[in-house]
Design a protein around this motif. Structure first.
Motif, PDB file in Angstrom:
ATOM      1  N   VAL A  30       0.858  -1.185   0.000  1.00 29.75           N
ATOM      2  CA  VAL A  30       0.000   0.000   0.000  1.00 29.75           C
ATOM      3  C   VAL A  30       0.896   1.238   0.000  1.00 29.75           C
ATOM      4  CG1 VAL A  30      -1.888  -1.140   1.243  1.00 29.75           C
ATOM      5  CG2 VAL A  30      -0.126   0.115   2.524  1.00 29.75           C
ATOM      6  N   ILE A  31       0.291   2.359  -0.346  1.00 28.15           N
ATOM      7  CA  ILE A  31       0.968   3.649  -0.219  1.00 28.15           C
ATOM      8  C   ILE A  31       0.190   4.430   0.833  1.00 28.15           C
ATOM      9  CG2 ILE A  31       1.618   5.796  -1.364  1.00 28.15           C
ATOM     10  CD1 ILE A  31       1.774   4.252  -3.988  1.00 28.15           C
ATOM     11  N   ALA A  32       0.804   4.620   1.988  1.00 28.34           N
ATOM     12  CA  ALA A  32       0.125   5.297   3.092  1.00 28.34           C
ATOM     13  C   ALA A  32       0.309   6.812   3.041  1.00 28.34           C
ATOM     14  CB  ALA A  32       0.631   4.761   4.429  1.00 28.34           C
ATOM     15  N   TRP A  34       2.242  10.050   0.701  1.00 28.92           N
ATOM     16  CA  TRP A  34       2.984  10.500  -0.474  1.00 28.92           C
ATOM     17  C   TRP A  34       3.445  11.936  -0.219  1.00 28.92           C
ATOM     18  CZ3 TRP A  34       4.007   7.759  -5.027  1.00 28.92           C
ATOM     19  CH2 TRP A  34       4.641   8.499  -6.041  1.00 28.92           C
ATOM     20  N   PHE A  76      -5.235   6.117  -3.379  1.00 31.11           N
ATOM     21  CA  PHE A  76      -5.803   6.462  -2.080  1.00 31.11           C
ATOM     22  C   PHE A  76      -7.311   6.220  -2.072  1.00 31.11           C
ATOM     23  CE2 PHE A  76      -2.343   9.779  -0.781  1.00 31.11           C
ATOM     24  CZ  PHE A  76      -1.448   8.735  -0.581  1.00 31.11           C
ATOM     25  N   GLN A  79      -7.953   2.585  -1.749  1.00 30.52           N
ATOM     26  CA  GLN A  79      -7.626   2.148  -0.388  1.00 30.52           C
ATOM     27  C   GLN A  79      -8.574   2.733   0.649  1.00 30.52           C
ATOM     28  OE1 GLN A  79      -2.717   2.096  -1.043  1.00 30.52           O
ATOM     29  NE2 GLN A  79      -3.677   3.664   0.219  1.00 30.52           N
ATOM     30  N   GLN A  81      -8.020   5.534   2.023  1.00 29.37           N
ATOM     31  CA  GLN A  81      -7.179   6.225   2.993  1.00 29.37           C
ATOM     32  C   GLN A  81      -5.860   6.619   2.333  1.00 29.37           C
ATOM     33  OE1 GLN A  81      -6.123   3.718   6.274  1.00 29.37           O
ATOM     34  NE2 GLN A  81      -5.101   2.197   5.015  1.00 29.37           N
ATOM     35  N   GLY A  82      -5.237   7.633   2.903  1.00 31.37           N
ATOM     36  CA  GLY A  82      -3.937   8.083   2.409  1.00 31.37           C
ATOM     37  C   GLY A  82      -3.701   9.530   2.791  1.00 31.37           C
ATOM     38  N   ILE A 124      -8.959  10.667   3.128  1.00 34.65           N
ATOM     39  CA  ILE A 124      -7.866  11.050   2.224  1.00 34.65           C
ATOM     40  C   ILE A 124      -7.497  12.485   2.562  1.00 34.65           C
ATOM     41  CG2 ILE A 124      -7.166  11.375  -0.179  1.00 34.65           C
ATOM     42  CD1 ILE A 124      -9.229   9.218  -0.910  1.00 34.65           C
ATOM     43  N   SER A 170       2.369  13.293   9.150  1.00 33.79           N
ATOM     44  CA  SER A 170       1.946  11.922   8.842  1.00 33.79           C
ATOM     45  C   SER A 170       1.282  11.253  10.040  1.00 33.79           C
ATOM     46  CB  SER A 170       3.149  11.087   8.389  1.00 33.79           C
ATOM     47  OG  SER A 170       3.769  11.655   7.254  1.00 33.79           O
TER      48      SER A 170
END
Length: 269
Positions: A30-32, A34, A76, A79, A81-82, A124, A170
């Motif tokens: 996943v990409i949490a 960026w 995102f 997912q 989320q992000g 997001i 973050s």
């Protein structure tokens, strides 16, 4: 620190390469978070700086962030989320004389980030970080068309402060984070000035709307335009230029007068 790291050389002004970078990032599952960060510049009098240099600054400093968002936000969304973090600059609040395209790109980037923030689900998050001048080789790498050696105006902050801000956002996201005490003060002053002037103009508009003349709308427009001009000259431009952007203006002016003479050159790689 025992973390797996993947390095992917990417031309961030090329949307296809940025999409390939996102795909590579998905190899971790996943990409949490960026972090979108790039900063290039072309310094010199606007008309003496090649238009190609101005265009490159806009492509790198603004379009690059749009490429990032366009590639990763669908991930995102999937997912649900992000966190998308734009590293902008205090150039959004105080334009830098002789860095016209840079200033324009940062103002545009702030607007882009604000527009995104209103479009996406609360899971997001679109976040902004505004660093002051950082101890990095950016100033020495810009395209320099002034004919003088450049330096960053003090105070200059440790780059690790920006890294700490990224980690902080973050973990505990908030919409806007500034880095550097003077930058925080400058941001506050400029924001307060902007809010105050808008309120004054609104009050003028209400007062003008009470006029009862045969040419009501023409009178309304003339009245507000005159009042806006007066406030803008007396408060907005003076305070913003001297109080918020004055340090850039005076520092660059000193550099142009007293700095070491050099040959104009394009940005270094």
């Amino acid at each position: 620190m025992g973390a797996d790291v993947l390095i992917v050389p990417t031309d961030v002004t090329d949307a296809d390469q940025v999409r390939a970078l996102v795909e590579a990032g998905l190899s971790f599952g996943v990409i949490a978070v960026w972090v979108s960060k790039v900063g290039v510049g072309a310094v010199g009098k606007f008309q003496d700086t090649p238009i190609e240099a101005h265009e490159q600054v806009i492509r790198a400093n603004l379009i690059r962030h749009m490429n990032d968002a366009h590639a990763v936000l669908p991930i995102f969304t999937k997912q649900d989320q992000g966190i998308f973090i734009n590293i902008i600059s205090h150039g959004r609040f105080a334009a830098a004389p002789y860095a016209t395209a840079y200033s324009a790109s940062k103002v545009g980037l702030k607007g882009f980030s604000e527009a995104l923030r209103g479009q996406y689900h609360p899971n997001i998050l679109i976040r902004d970080i505004y660093p002051a001048f950082i101890d990095a080789p950016g100033v020495s790498h810009v395209a320099n068309y002034t004919g003088r050696e450049l330096s960053a105006p003090p105070p200059v902050y440790d780059a690790r402060k920006v890294a700490d801000a990224v980690v902080g956002v973050s973990r505990d996201p908030k919409a806007t984070t500034t880095v550097g005490a003077t930058d925080t003060l400058r941001t506050f002053l400029c924001s307060e000035l902007e809010r105050t002037v808008h309120e004054l103009v609104h009050d003028d508009l209400v007062q003008a709307s009470r006029f009862n003349t045969r040419h009501r709308w023409q009178s309304l427009y003339s009245f507000v335009a005159a009042r806006r001009g007066r406030w803008r000259i007396a408060i907005w431009q003076t305070a913003r230029g001297a109080g918020c952007g004055g340090c850039h203006r005076s520092h660059i002016s000193r550099s142009l007068r007293h700095g070491k003479q050099i040959q104009p050159h394009e940005a270094s790689q």
